[in-house]
Scaffold this motif. Sequence first.
Motif, PDB file in Angstrom:
ATOM      1  N   TRP A 216       0.304  -1.623  -0.556  1.00  0.00           N
ATOM      2  CA  TRP A 216      -0.056   0.025   0.219  1.00  0.00           C
ATOM      3  C   TRP A 216       0.588   0.748  -0.190  1.00  0.00           C
ATOM      4  O   TRP A 216       0.379   2.480   0.332  1.00  0.00           O
ATOM      5  CB  TRP A 216      -1.250  -0.109   1.412  1.00  0.00           C
ATOM      6  CG  TRP A 216      -2.285  -1.374   1.101  1.00  0.00           C
ATOM      7  CD1 TRP A 216      -2.745  -1.494   0.471  1.00  0.00           C
ATOM      8  CD2 TRP A 216      -2.344  -1.852   2.533  1.00  0.00           C
ATOM      9  NE1 TRP A 216      -3.288  -2.866   0.716  1.00  0.00           N
ATOM     10  CE2 TRP A 216      -3.236  -2.964   2.158  1.00  0.00           C
ATOM     11  CE3 TRP A 216      -1.997  -1.710   3.791  1.00  0.00           C
ATOM     12  CZ2 TRP A 216      -4.076  -3.422   2.491  1.00  0.00           C
ATOM     13  CZ3 TRP A 216      -2.493  -2.485   4.450  1.00  0.00           C
ATOM     14  CH2 TRP A 216      -2.994  -3.655   4.193  1.00  0.00           C
TER      15      TRP A 216
ATOM     16  N   MET B 126      -4.363 -16.542   5.890  1.00  0.00           N
ATOM     17  CA  MET B 126      -4.474 -14.651   6.685  1.00  0.00           C
ATOM     18  C   MET B 126      -5.087 -14.419   5.748  1.00  0.00           C
ATOM     19  O   MET B 126      -6.009 -13.261   6.277  1.00  0.00           O
ATOM     20  CB  MET B 126      -3.157 -14.451   6.578  1.00  0.00           C
ATOM     21  CG  MET B 126      -2.733 -13.680   7.458  1.00  0.00           C
ATOM     22  SD  MET B 126      -1.577 -13.205   8.292  1.00  0.00           S
ATOM     23  CE  MET B 126      -1.808 -10.913   7.458  1.00  0.00           C
ATOM     24  N   GLY B 127      -5.364 -14.536   4.888  1.00  0.00           N
ATOM     25  CA  GLY B 127      -6.008 -13.644   3.370  1.00  0.00           C
ATOM     26  C   GLY B 127      -4.887 -12.724   2.884  1.00  0.00           C
ATOM     27  O   GLY B 127      -5.734 -11.359   2.678  1.00  0.00           O
TER      28      GLY B 127
ATOM     29  N   GLU C 233     -14.983  -8.054   0.410  1.00  0.00           N
ATOM     30  CA  GLU C 233     -14.671  -8.669  -0.942  1.00  0.00           C
ATOM     31  C   GLU C 233     -15.367  -7.775  -2.086  1.00  0.00           C
ATOM     32  O   GLU C 233     -14.012  -6.879  -2.777  1.00  0.00           O
ATOM     33  CB  GLU C 233     -14.781  -9.967  -0.565  1.00  0.00           C
ATOM     34  CG  GLU C 233     -13.614 -10.999  -0.553  1.00  0.00           C
ATOM     35  CD  GLU C 233     -13.216 -12.121  -0.354  1.00  0.00           C
ATOM     36  OE1 GLU C 233     -14.869 -12.568  -0.711  1.00  0.00           O
ATOM     37  OE2 GLU C 233     -12.991 -13.199  -0.063  1.00  0.00           O
TER      38      GLU C 233
ATOM     39  N   HIS D 291      -8.710  -2.440  -0.244  1.00  0.00           N
ATOM     40  CA  HIS D 291      -7.820  -4.023   0.462  1.00  0.00           C
ATOM     41  C   HIS D 291      -7.444  -3.720   1.229  1.00  0.00           C
ATOM     42  O   HIS D 291      -7.111  -4.889   1.623  1.00  0.00           O
ATOM     43  CB  HIS D 291      -6.606  -4.041  -1.260  1.00  0.00           C
ATOM     44  CG  HIS D 291      -5.403  -4.459  -0.636  1.00  0.00           C
ATOM     45  ND1 HIS D 291      -4.440  -4.811  -1.262  1.00  0.00           N
ATOM     46  CD2 HIS D 291      -6.394  -5.896  -0.829  1.00  0.00           C
ATOM     47  CE1 HIS D 291      -4.006  -5.338  -1.263  1.00  0.00           C
ATOM     48  NE2 HIS D 291      -5.244  -7.002  -1.087  1.00  0.00           N
ATOM     49  N   LYS D 292      -7.645  -2.975   1.791  1.00  0.00           N
ATOM     50  CA  LYS D 292      -7.048  -2.643   3.274  1.00  0.00           C
ATOM     51  C   LYS D 292      -8.313  -3.204   4.109  1.00  0.00           C
ATOM     52  O   LYS D 292      -7.460  -4.285   5.215  1.00  0.00           O
ATOM     53  CB  LYS D 292      -6.618  -1.440   3.581  1.00  0.00           C
ATOM     54  CG  LYS D 292      -5.373  -1.316   3.230  1.00  0.00           C
ATOM     55  CD  LYS D 292      -5.205   0.983   3.910  1.00  0.00           C
ATOM     56  CE  LYS D 292      -4.361   1.673   2.891  1.00  0.00           C
ATOM     57  NZ  LYS D 292      -3.674   3.236   3.443  1.00  0.00           N
TER      58      LYS D 292
ATOM     59  N   GLU E  38     -10.485  -4.965   2.907  1.00  0.00           N
ATOM     60  CA  GLU E  38     -10.634  -6.654   3.124  1.00  0.00           C
ATOM     61  C   GLU E  38      -9.176  -7.295   3.623  1.00  0.00           C
ATOM     62  O   GLU E  38      -9.164  -8.812   5.113  1.00  0.00           O
ATOM     63  CB  GLU E  38     -10.698  -6.946   2.119  1.00  0.00           C
ATOM     64  CG  GLU E  38     -10.330  -8.427   1.927  1.00  0.00           C
ATOM     65  CD  GLU E  38     -10.003  -8.815   0.106  1.00  0.00           C
ATOM     66  OE1 GLU E  38     -10.100  -8.356  -0.734  1.00  0.00           O
ATOM     67  OE2 GLU E  38     -10.364  -9.429  -0.517  1.00  0.00           O
ATOM     68  N   THR E  39      -8.487  -7.251   4.373  1.00  0.00           N
ATOM     69  CA  THR E  39      -6.726  -7.391   4.225  1.00  0.00           C
ATOM     70  C   THR E  39      -6.917  -7.690   6.255  1.00  0.00           C
ATOM     71  O   THR E  39      -6.280  -9.015   6.664  1.00  0.00           O
ATOM     72  CB  THR E  39      -5.634  -7.121   4.280  1.00  0.00           C
ATOM     73  OG1 THR E  39      -5.720  -7.103   2.770  1.00  0.00           O
ATOM     74  CG2 THR E  39      -4.332  -7.897   4.731  1.00  0.00           C
ATOM     75  N   PHE E  40      -7.286  -6.647   6.529  1.00  0.00           N
ATOM     76  CA  PHE E  40      -7.610  -6.350   7.812  1.00  0.00           C
ATOM     77  C   PHE E  40      -8.443  -7.491   8.179  1.00  0.00           C
ATOM     78  O   PHE E  40      -8.523  -8.137   9.402  1.00  0.00           O
ATOM     79  CB  PHE E  40      -7.503  -5.236   8.496  1.00  0.00           C
ATOM     80  CG  PHE E  40      -7.209  -3.956   8.236  1.00  0.00           C
ATOM     81  CD1 PHE E  40      -6.682  -3.121   8.147  1.00  0.00           C
ATOM     82  CD2 PHE E  40      -5.604  -5.033   8.266  1.00  0.00           C
ATOM     83  CE1 PHE E  40      -6.245  -1.769   8.434  1.00  0.00           C
ATOM     84  CE2 PHE E  40      -4.156  -4.179   8.116  1.00  0.00           C
ATOM     85  CZ  PHE E  40      -4.523  -2.383   8.123  1.00  0.00           C
TER      86      PHE E  40
END
Lengths: 574, 239
Positions: free
Chosen positions: A76, A141-142, B60, B217-218, B220-222
């Motif tokens: 990011w 973990m995704g 997602e 994206h952040k 979703e990742t979290f």
Amino acid sequence: SFYSPRGPHFTGCRSREQETFRCWWSAGIFQNLTEPGTLRVFYQTKNALSEWQECPDYTHTVKNECYFNKTFTHIWTSYCIQLRSVRENITYDETCFTVENIVHPDPPIGLNWTLLNVSHSGLHFDILVRWAPPPSADVQMGWMSLMYQVQYRVRNASHWEMLDLESGTQQSIYGLHTDKEYEVRVRCKMSAFNNFGEFSDSILVHVAQIPSKESTFPTTLVLIFGVIGLVILLVLLIFSQQQRLMVIFLPPIPAPKIKGIDPELLKNGKLDQLNSLLSSQDMYKPDFYHEDPWVEFIQLDLDDPAEKNESSDTQHLLGLSRSGSSHVLHFKSDDDSGRASCYDPEIPNPEDLAALLPGHSGRGDNHPLVSRSSSSIPDLGVQQTSEVEETPIQTQPAVPSWVNMDFYAQVSDFTPAGGVVLSPGQLNSSPEKKKEEENEKKIPFQLVSDGAYTSENTARQLSADVPPSPGPEQGYQTFPTQAVEGNLWNGEYLVSTSDSQIPYLLPEAPPVPILPPVSGYTVVQEVDAQHSLLLNPPSSQPAICPHSPNKHLPAMPTMPMGYLTPDLLGNLTP
Amino acid sequence: MYLIKNRVNVLQAWLWCVSLWPCWLSHAVPLDCKDETGSLAQCASISQEKLLDRVIQHAELIYRVSEESCTLFEDMFVPYPLHALRSQGGNLCHTKPFPIPGSKSEIQQISDKWLLHSVLMLVQSWMEPLIYLQTTLNRYDDAPDALLNKTKWVSDKLLSLEQGVVVLIRKMLDEGILTSSSIFEHTLTPYNEQSPEVLESVLRNYNLLICFKKDAHKMETFLKLLKCRQSNKLSCVSY
């Protein structure tokens, strides 16, 4: 930029698992810069630090590679790297990126296949392919969300078949041929990006074709021959039974017929049979026109019986004094009951007629107006008192066969009492009978059949021929003077004839408009095919158009009856 | 007479009030019966695990749609040489109150609480900019309908996601939070006066979309990390 035709440049940066990445460069054509250490990589992250830092790790084993480990890899965030020659302080190349955009995942592992099914023919089969995500990618973990793409081809073919992207770790392949060997491989990429990783190793898929014991060839042959045989049989059947089939499928249209009437009968002209048939039809009664209502309606009603004696036009015309004359020309009274019929015209009593004539008594045969025909008609002059046969005067027999009667009769006169004097219509029986009747017409005291109007001159002629008797003046009847009045006189002239001639009428007089021997009414003989009415067809044609095109039209015989009712006409029309 | 009448009136009023108490309850009770979709379904309690799954699904989908929107916009409005901006990850995305680490190891060390709060903050920070983006896109002459629909959809889904995260926070962290999207001030100042389809406007919107994709994206990742931790703590911990 990643590409520079000359000079040192970066050749690429890649990350396999989004946790580390590497960058490579090339010295290009500058040979003097190929020594290690001359070119250096500096990077800068855009988020926090704005200083340029040198590559954290120059890979020793690989030439011109800079490796960024986990510590230095930030997602990011934007990275910018520069390729510099420190000695010359020249930046040969610079590029910026984010780590997610340079991720090319490792190929999936564990690719295998299982047979789903084989088709009935044994020619096709379906398989299920499975794999596992690359171990380097931390999907659990995704950290990375992967999408997979399966490809397959016939072994050593040039073109790979591509299936749709799959987010799971298995996919089915349908429609593979049993006798062919296939290669299957799979690759993956990050879900929101377009950088595919390397392909996995191909696996071979092959299913041996099971030779079927029963051969399909004879079955097909048998079927084909059977069908052909059936077709031939059907054709033969149709041709042999063609007529019957035609009748079944295309039945003939029935011709129109009157029930019970044979068209042949009509052609032969058997009137009696036809009459009996038609009478049985309940619509053509013999007494039909006896009860014809319109005939009765002609009756004139004179209420005052005294008028009969006083104001009779006839008497006026005849010049008879009403009071004294006992020889009133009584025509038949106005009592029409039973006698107001076509064939029963009011013919005056011969006696009365005789009394009308001046000086008739004893004149006998010499009276010009009285003639004696050759027929056996009683002489009026002679047989005054003899029994007069009225009936022979009648052209029609007392009990006439309705066949020979005219259906219509012309009204010749009205009686003083209001009765109707009818003249017999045209007789349409056989020609011989016709002549006879014509002769009979000429008998005195018989009213002129055609009802032709006799002009004044003619009447004068008539009266002139009456020899003036020395009798009383009043005996003369000045009926010619009254001749012009209306049509009452049409039929009332007493015609003296001799041998079927009418001498008095014909000469010197304006020609009586001799109408053709057709009464005002004409009998319709036939309705031909064009729906036209044929009147009085010549008798030379006994049969009415036996070969007419429309054989179905029942030819009516020479109907003496006057007309065809509409329903009859309807029966005639096809 | 008047006394009786008054009593009757009072009784009626009281009855009315009593009959309307469920409405009060729904207003007063903070998001107990709603799941993350925001529907007032039966207050059937949903398990935390299921709720987290649903929240992750939302995230997602939002991420995927944001990617599609960015691609659509890029194809339609952005000149080709500037497509490289995308790979650069966007510059000057609107600042967040506190920085978010970017390395996996650092992220793995973030606590659940911090993860959830970060997600909530991200969701809330994007609500207004998306509305701004919608208005500007509507002013474009030839904005494709698909793009407009997608941005609209994303706005709606963000609301649901917010609600779901709030519930999660309450359930997992035992913290009560009132839904409000105006807690954080936004630094983005809309330039309403500027005419659309000027390159500057286009680039601004392009940047907006890139930033949004990154933030999605952040989220979703979290959330996925959170789920991983919920199910299997060992494998999610970096070594």
